[in-house]
Structures are given as structure tokens and as C-alpha cells.
Design an enzyme around this catalytic site. Structure first.
Site, short mmCIF file in Angstrom:
data_model
loop_
_atom_site.label_atom_id
_atom_site.label_comp_id
_atom_site.label_asym_id
_atom_site.label_seq_id
_atom_site.Cartn_x
_atom_site.Cartn_y
_atom_site.Cartn_z
N GLY A 1 0.76 -1.24 0.00
CA GLY A 1 0.00 0.00 0.00
C GLY A 1 0.79 1.29 0.00
O GLY A 1 0.33 2.32 -0.47
N ASP B 1 0.56 3.61 4.43
CA ASP B 1 -0.52 4.29 3.71
C ASP B 1 -1.64 4.70 4.67
O ASP B 1 -2.07 5.84 4.71
CB ASP B 1 -1.06 3.41 2.56
CG ASP B 1 -1.41 1.99 3.00
OD1 ASP B 1 -1.16 1.63 4.17
OD2 ASP B 1 -1.92 1.23 2.16
N ASP C 1 -5.38 1.51 10.49
CA ASP C 1 -6.77 1.12 10.73
C ASP C 1 -6.88 0.58 12.17
O ASP C 1 -7.01 1.34 13.11
CB ASP C 1 -7.16 0.09 9.66
CG ASP C 1 -8.64 -0.23 9.65
OD1 ASP C 1 -9.40 0.45 10.35
OD2 ASP C 1 -9.03 -1.17 8.94
N LYS D 1 -7.40 6.11 10.19
CA LYS D 1 -8.83 5.78 10.30
C LYS D 1 -9.06 5.35 11.74
O LYS D 1 -9.01 4.17 12.07
CB LYS D 1 -9.12 4.62 9.34
CG LYS D 1 -10.57 4.46 8.96
CD LYS D 1 -10.83 3.10 8.34
CE LYS D 1 -10.44 3.01 6.88
NZ LYS D 1 -10.76 1.66 6.31
N ASP E 1 -5.69 -0.81 -2.19
CA ASP E 1 -6.39 -1.73 -3.09
C ASP E 1 -7.69 -2.23 -2.50
O ASP E 1 -7.92 -2.18 -1.29
CB ASP E 1 -5.52 -2.94 -3.39
CG ASP E 1 -5.44 -3.89 -2.19
OD1 ASP E 1 -5.12 -3.44 -1.08
OD2 ASP E 1 -5.74 -5.09 -2.35
P1 IMP Z 1 -4.26 -2.30 10.50
O1 IMP Z 1 -3.30 -3.33 10.97
O2 IMP Z 1 -5.69 -2.67 10.81
O3 IMP Z 1 -3.94 -0.90 10.99
O4 IMP Z 1 -4.21 -2.35 8.92
C1 IMP Z 1 -3.57 -1.45 8.14
C2 IMP Z 1 -3.44 -2.01 6.74
O5 IMP Z 1 -4.71 -2.46 6.24
C3 IMP Z 1 -2.97 -0.93 5.80
O6 IMP Z 1 -1.60 -1.05 5.59
C4 IMP Z 1 -3.74 -1.21 4.54
O7 IMP Z 1 -2.96 -2.02 3.70
C5 IMP Z 1 -4.95 -1.98 4.95
N1 IMP Z 1 -6.13 -1.10 4.97
C6 IMP Z 1 -6.74 -0.53 6.03
N2 IMP Z 1 -7.79 0.21 5.67
C7 IMP Z 1 -7.86 0.13 4.33
C8 IMP Z 1 -8.76 0.69 3.35
O8 IMP Z 1 -9.72 1.43 3.64
N3 IMP Z 1 -8.50 0.38 2.05
C9 IMP Z 1 -7.46 -0.43 1.67
N4 IMP Z 1 -6.60 -0.97 2.55
C10 IMP Z 1 -6.80 -0.69 3.88
MG MG Z 2 -0.64 -1.49 3.89
#
Ligand code: IMP
Ligand code: MG
Length: 177
Positions: free
Chosen positions: A44, A100, A103, A131, A159
Site C-alpha cells: 500500500g 498508507d 486502521d 482511520k 487496493d
Molecule cells: P491495521 O493493521 O488494521 O492498521 O491495517 C492497516 C493495513 O490495512 C494498511 O496497511 C492497509 O494495507 C490496509 N487497509 C486498512 N484500511 C484500508 C482501506 O480502507 N483500504 C485499503 N486498505 C486498507
Molecule cells: Mg498497507
């Protein structure tokens, strides 16, 4: 599956470019003489990383890492695995993670823990987007572009099922059956 996707624009490329410029100024100020290692999380962050280093204009080294969370095959989220590990020495380096979007925060929590164990001299995080609605791990974002709503985003490296990464703008995606 029979579906239609309905993208709505969230950030145009010009807005992204302006945000990247501001982030680059902050990073330049803090890392001027530190020869940092910019560590991008694949896939990403590839576009963000390229645009950021282009305007940064300080000597940096670049590395990428790939992590997989198995989110799409039904195992518990947060079971992270390093798919493509690091060959670069981490000990004593000033590391700036380039991501990127944050989340749940689990990806970053896992990576920060790993890099601390490997003896990084300093560890900071730069994320284009945050987010915060679904955060599960406590994360400090040192350099942040945008805070975004709890919607699925695509484009500018992000993506949906490996599609749309190539788009220059960022869109919210609604999936209709
Ligand atoms: P986390 O471990 O939940 O913080 O996930 C983060 C990863 O999930 C990021 O590096 C993105 O690759 C993916 N991700 C989180 N939200 C989105 C989204 O809205 N669209 C696409 N990829 C996302
Ligand atoms: Mg990512």
C-alpha cells in the site's frame, strides 16, 4: 460474485501532493543530518513513499517490508506474518516507518515491537491516513496527512482485492450486490 463498485472521490491528487509536501517539510526538519532508514510497508505505501522521498530532498535510505494478516482467509485478524523480511541492519538506525493508512493499528504495533527488539536507535511513524474509528492497538502517529472516516478507501496505493492501486486520487468504495 456479481457486484458493481461505486467509487466516490475523497482526495484529489493535488490535495494529496499538498499533504505530502507538508509532511516532507516536517520530516526534513527532524531528520536533516540523521541518515534515516525509511521503511515502507508493502504494497500500500509504494506510491506515497515514492512521492515523499522525491520532495524530501535529504539523504535517506529506503527499505520495504511486506506483512500479511491473513484477513481474507478467515483466520483471526492480527495474526501477522512477515512475508518478505528485512535484509538491512536495523541496530542503531533511525527508522521512519512509512504507511498508507492506520486502521486497527495491529500491523504497526507488531512491526514496532519487532524493530525495537532488533535494536533501532529511534522509531517513528509517518502515515498518509489515519482511520481512528476501529483502532485496537494504541499507536502514536508522528507525521500524519489526513484523518479519514470509517469507509473503505482505494487508490494511491490502496487496493480492494488488488485492484485500484494505480489510481492517482483516493476514493471511498461502496460495493453493491
Ligand atoms: P491495521 O493493521 O488494521 O492498521 O491495517 C492497516 C493495513 O490495512 C494498511 O496497511 C492497509 O494495507 C490496509 N487497509 C486498512 N484500511 C484500508 C482501506 O480502507 N483500504 C485499503 N486498505 C486498507
Ligand atoms: Mg498497507
Amino acid at each position: 460474485m456479481n457486484y458493481q463498485t461505486k467509487p466516490h472521490i475523497l482526495f484529489r491528487h493535488e490535495e494529496i501532493t499538498a499533504a505530502v509536501q507538508i509532511l516532507a517539510e516536517e520530516i526534513r526538519r527532524d531528520y536533516q543530518d540523521k541518515n534515516p532508514l525509511l521503511l515502507g510497508i508493502l504494497k500500500g505505501s509504494f506510491m506515497f513513499m515514492a512521492d515523499l522521498v522525491r520532495v524530501l530532498n535529504v539523504p535517506v535510505e529506503i527499505e520495504f517490508i511486506r506483512l500479511s494478516s491473513y484477513r481474507n482467509v478467515g483466520t483471526a485478524p492480527g495474526n501477522l506474518e512477515m512475508v518478505q523480511g528485512l535484509r538491512t541492519e536495523i541496530r542503531g538506525r533511525n527508522i521512519l516507518i512509512i504507511e498508507d493508512i492506520i486502521d486497527s493499528g495491529k500491523t504497526i504495533a507488531y512491526l514496532q515491537n519487532y524493530l525495537k527488539k532488533k535494536g533501532a536507535a529511534s522509531l517513528k511513524l509517518c502515515a498518509l491516513m489515519d482511520k481512528p474509528a476501529r483502532r485496537e492497538a494504541e499507536i502514536t502517529i508522528d507525521y500524519l496527512g489526513f484523518t479519514v472516516p470509517d469507509k473503505f478507501l482505494i487508490g494511491y496505493g490502496l487496493d480492494w482485492d488488488e485492484k485500484f492501486r494505480y489510481l492517482a486520487d483516493i476514493y471511498t468504495l461502496e460495493i453493491e450486490d
